[in-house]
Design an enzyme around this catalytic site. Structure first.
Site, PDB file in Angstrom:
ATOM      1  N   LYS A   1       1.597   3.949  -3.092  1.00  0.00           N
ATOM      2  CA  LYS A   1       1.195   5.347  -2.894  1.00  0.00           C
ATOM      3  C   LYS A   1       2.382   6.278  -3.124  1.00  0.00           C
ATOM      4  CE  LYS A   1      -2.275   6.927  -1.821  1.00  0.00           C
ATOM      5  NZ  LYS A   1      -3.351   7.440  -2.712  1.00  0.00           N
TER       6      LYS A   1
ATOM      7  N   TYR B   1       0.821  -1.214   0.000  1.00  0.00           N
ATOM      8  CA  TYR B   1       0.000   0.000   0.000  1.00  0.00           C
ATOM      9  C   TYR B   1       0.856   1.265   0.000  1.00  0.00           C
ATOM     10  CZ  TYR B   1      -2.766   3.771   2.138  1.00  0.00           C
ATOM     11  OH  TYR B   1      -3.345   4.981   2.436  1.00  0.00           O
TER      12      TYR B   1
END
Length: 499
Positions: A243, A239
């Site tokens: 990002k 994640y």
């Protein structure tokens, strides 16, 4: 049209503006849509692309998953019988997805939208720490690429706001500054990232799995690939890694369009308006509250002296709107200005008003002591203290002694009994592995020792007019964390999440 009080600069900016918001079905997205409609009923249009088969499905999804939520109660009350017509006039649901060029929007609708748009807010993301690598790259990286391509087709676009996460910095300790990533930057010294190579790697691996007839293992293999690539370059999970790649992509492809990156820390329930305590989904810290409420949490990985950097969802949205207005620039002015790096804002609390994990624990104890949960037998469930482990190693040792050794004993008995306990052993072993993987993934997050600098955010706040500072408050110093968790957040989690 419903009249409003004299509006400040931030609300005034959105008058007659057209805004596109991705991720509107998410927690932050809903709060943003509601806030714009409430403080500026004269906004021109808000475009909401959502995953749907067609326009009718998109409309139904927005009505059910966004506008139909309890969050919109105040707005519904304000407009009364005119609420539906107001929504139909202002909200444009689109059957689309950020993983496609132009978000999957085509024809006359695309032309109308691109000619009209003044603001793009990208809040769409996959936030799963252990996401498939191809899926995470599609949403968190290619989604940003498609946003930049779309933005360049909008002649009246004034600003892009991209929602990231404060934890893109990985496991950094000390003061973390508000600065954008350089293209190809990694968290390991001497290493360089090639985003196109990562995209190609994910495609190649997926194709190879299909060619080798290993499609049933595809999901697990792609998840493990994401985690391996993240850790190769110094990030703890897929994640935050993707990002970070998304931020780099924005910097690389936005051209001369002003861009803002807002990095929130752990987002908690609404503190003030329109509905204190409202929350959707389970945040990291809420897993503790829910486990405690159900009395099935004997231990937890947390150092009670460490800061849990939290910020209420409405404060994040207030900061997003203030940053949007501060950086919006007419296209003609953009062409005259020299391109500058994206401005990063930390929507965080650890520097100005740190809240240790102990706050959550003591307010939780107090709340459940005074508002005990009722068990299946109708009797109140008593609260009990939890043992906290302040290091991953200590937690893992506890798990081995408490669960792994008895599991191995069960395995031995199972062999002696010709597989009589195979089902029980397999179920318990699966649960054990699941918990250990959770600790591996969430451990660095739970034991984060960094402190987020918010100098840019403070400058933004100080530049605001008096009325805007009240309507769009995002000052963490205004928070009394004990009072907020006891009176607002914990009751909110019990009402809206645990139900």
């Amino acid at each position: 049209m419903v009249g409003t009080m004299e509006e400040g600069r931030i609300a005034g900016y959105f008058k007659n503006k057209s805004v596109l918001i991705t991720g509107s079905t998410g927690f932050l997205g809903k709060i943003l849509v509601e806030k714009i409609l409430r403080v500026q009923p004269d906004v021109k249009r808000i475009y909401l692309p959502v995953r749907a088969a067609d326009a009718a499905s998109a409309k139904e999804r927005v009505e059910t998953e966004v506008i139909g939520k309890e969050l919109f109660g105040l707005l519904r009350e304000t407009h009364g019988k005119g609420f539906q017509s107001f929504i139909q006039e202002k909200i444009v649901p689109l059957a689309g997805d950020i993983i496609y060029e132009n978000f999957g929007v085509e024809g006359s609708r695309l032309l109308e939208m691109t000619q009209e748009l003044n603001v793009i807010v990208n809040g769409a993301a996959t936030t799963n720490f252990y996401e498939r690598y191809d899926v995470a790259l599609d949403v968190n990286v290619m989604g940003v690429k498609h946003m930049c391509q779309l933005a360049k087709k909008c002649p009246n676009l004034e600003v892009i706001l991209h929602v990231s996460t404060a934890y893109v910095v990985g496991e950094k300790e000390g003061l973390v500054s508000e600065r954008p990533f350089k293209n190809g930057e990694t968290l390991r010294e001497g290493m360089h990232l090639d985003i196109d190579a990562e995209l190609q790697l994910a495609r190649d691996c997926k194709r190879q799995l299909v060619e080798d007839d290993r499609e049933k293992n595809e999901r697990k293999a792609m998840k493990e690939l994401g985690l391996a690539r993240a850790r190769e370059f110094g990030w703890p999970n897929t994640y935050v890694f993707t990002k970070a790649l998304g931020e780099m992509t924005l910097g690389q492809l936005r051209g001369d369009i002003p861009a803002v990156i807002v990095r929130p820390s752990i987002i908690t329930s609404i503190q003030k308006d329109p509905l204190p305590g409202w929350i959707e989904g389970t945040r990291t810290i809420d897993a503790f509250l829910i486990g405690y409420a159900k009395q099935n949490l004997p231990c937890f990985l947390a150092d009670l002296d460490l800061t849990m950097d939290v910020i209420p969802g409405d404060m994040v949205v207030n900061a997003m709107m203030a940053a949007t207005v501060a950086h919006a620039s007419p296209p003609a002015a953009q062409r005259r200005q020299q391109q500058q790096d994206e401005t990063v804002y930390h929507a965080t609390s650890s520097l100005r008003n740190p809240a240790p994990y102990a706050v959550l624990y003591r307010t939780g104890l107090r709340y459940f002591d005074e508002h005990p949960r009722v068990g299946k037998n109708g009797e109140p469930v008593g609260t009990r203290k939890i043992h906290f482990f302040s290091t991953i190693a200590a937690f893992q040792l506890y798990m081995v002694v408490k669960y792994k050794l008895p599991l191995e004993m069960l395995h031995l008995i199972n062999l002696l009994c010709f597989g009589l306990f195979s089902q029980l052993y397999n179920d318990l072993n699966k649960k054990y592995k699941f918990v250990m993987q959770l600790v591996d993934l969430y451990g660095p997050f739970a034991l984060f020792k960094g402190c987020f600098d918010d100098l840019n955010m403070e400058k933004l706040r100080l530049a605001m007019e008096g009325e805007d500072r009240v309507t769009f408050n995002f000052d963490p110093k205004s928070m009394d964390w004990d009072d907020y968790f006891y009176r607002t957040h914990i009751p909110g989690v019990m009402k809206h999440v645990l139900k």
